[in-house]
Motif scaffolding. Structure first.
Motif, PDB file in Angstrom:
ATOM      1  N   ASN A   1      52.005  10.782 115.784  1.00  0.00           N
ATOM      2  CA  ASN A   1      51.056  10.572 114.686  1.00  0.00           C
ATOM      3  C   ASN A   1      51.101   9.114 114.256  1.00  0.00           C
ATOM      4  OD1 ASN A   1      50.231  13.429 114.122  1.00  0.00           O
ATOM      5  ND2 ASN A   1      52.423  13.635 113.738  1.00  0.00           N
TER       6      ASN A   1
ATOM      7  N   SER B   1      48.041  10.308 118.259  1.00  0.00           N
ATOM      8  CA  SER B   1      47.052  10.990 117.428  1.00  0.00           C
ATOM      9  C   SER B   1      46.803  10.126 116.202  1.00  0.00           C
ATOM     10  CB  SER B   1      47.564  12.368 117.002  1.00  0.00           C
ATOM     11  OG  SER B   1      46.650  13.000 116.122  1.00  0.00           O
TER      12      SER B   1
ATOM     13  N   ARG C   1      45.886   9.366 112.754  1.00  0.00           N
ATOM     14  CA  ARG C   1      45.801  10.192 111.553  1.00  0.00           C
ATOM     15  C   ARG C   1      45.089   9.502 110.401  1.00  0.00           C
ATOM     16  NH1 ARG C   1      49.109  14.728 111.674  1.00  0.00           N
ATOM     17  NH2 ARG C   1      47.892  15.250 109.801  1.00  0.00           N
TER      18      ARG C   1
ATOM     19  N   GLY D   1      40.796  11.212 116.496  1.00  0.00           N
ATOM     20  CA  GLY D   1      41.868  11.928 115.821  1.00  0.00           C
ATOM     21  C   GLY D   1      41.417  12.560 114.523  1.00  0.00           C
TER      22      GLY D   1
END
Length: 230
Positions: A122, A157, A159, A196
């Motif tokens: 993340n 990812s 975020r 994302g």
């Protein structure tokens, strides 16, 4: 002197009060305990009091704590400091979140060095929201290009965004900085919808977390109010 457990309770109540005052869902803001330069024993005490997410800025210090606290299965590790190129492998291998990605080179290295057997890392893009020469962070103008590039990285990812506004600016200017970051995230959702979840605003610290929450923060990074002055 208040205990760490008492401090966590106090800060949690501040977060809950500000969240409800802002008309947001009760659990929409999480507390990130800024634990850099704190001994592992303090983190264990905080964990025993219910805290799960911890923010570190120095890689070797963090790795030592991870080893000391390896028995705590549910602990969550966030890297929140400036990222040196020669530290990306350790960060990619050991952390759950990185809040301070500020350039494409670092994103590429984290993606390449993250074990594909692990969940995607993340990441938040750090924005130099006040254009301070002394601070890391990309410009608002570079966000969309960087987000588009990260979309192609399978082991990351994206975020959301992180910023550390100038704490010495007047209250109105500080609020404006928080709002500017929130608006940047909204714009990014429109311009890079496939990049994302884009559900995270990492902003606000011990002295200004209420204001940050009012402007949309989802992670507040708190150290002094939890652990006391260093």
């Amino acid at each position: 002197m208040s205990s760490i457990a008492d401090n966590i309770g106090t800060v949690t109540r501040r977060i809950q009060k500000a969240t409800l005052k802002s008309g947001r869902k009760a659990n929409s803001v999480r507390l990130l305990a800024v634990s850099k330069k704190r001994p592992a024993e303090d983190l264990r005490t905080a964990f025993d009091a219910g805290q799960r997410a911890f923010g570190e800025s120095y890689v070797q210090e963090a790795l030592d704590k991870m080893e000391a606290l390896a028995d705590l299965d549910a602990i969550e590790w966030h890297f929140i400091g400036p990222i040196q190129s020669n530290k990306t492998r350790q960060i990619a291998e050991a952390f759950d979140w990185v809040h301070s990605v500020d350039r494409l080179k670092i994103a590429h290295r984290l993606d390449e060095q993250r074990d594909s057997a692990l969940p995607p890392l993340n990441v938040c893009l750090q924005v130099n929201i006040n254009n301070e020469a002394s601070k890391s962070g990309c410009s608002l103008e570079d966000l969309t290009e960087l987000a588009d590039a990260i979309e192609e990285m399978p082991n990351l990812s994206l975020r959301g965004l992180m910023a550390i506004p100038d704490p010495d600016q007047p209250e109105a200017a500080l609020r404006s900085s928080f709002r500017k970051l929130a608006n940047a995230l909204k714009k990014l959702r429109q311009e890079a919808p496939g990049s994302g979840p884009l559900d995270t605003l990492s902003m606000g610290m011990s002295d200004d977390l209420e204001m940050a929450i009012e402007e949309g923060s989802t992670w507040v990074r708190v150290g002094t109010a939890l652990f006391g002055p260093r």
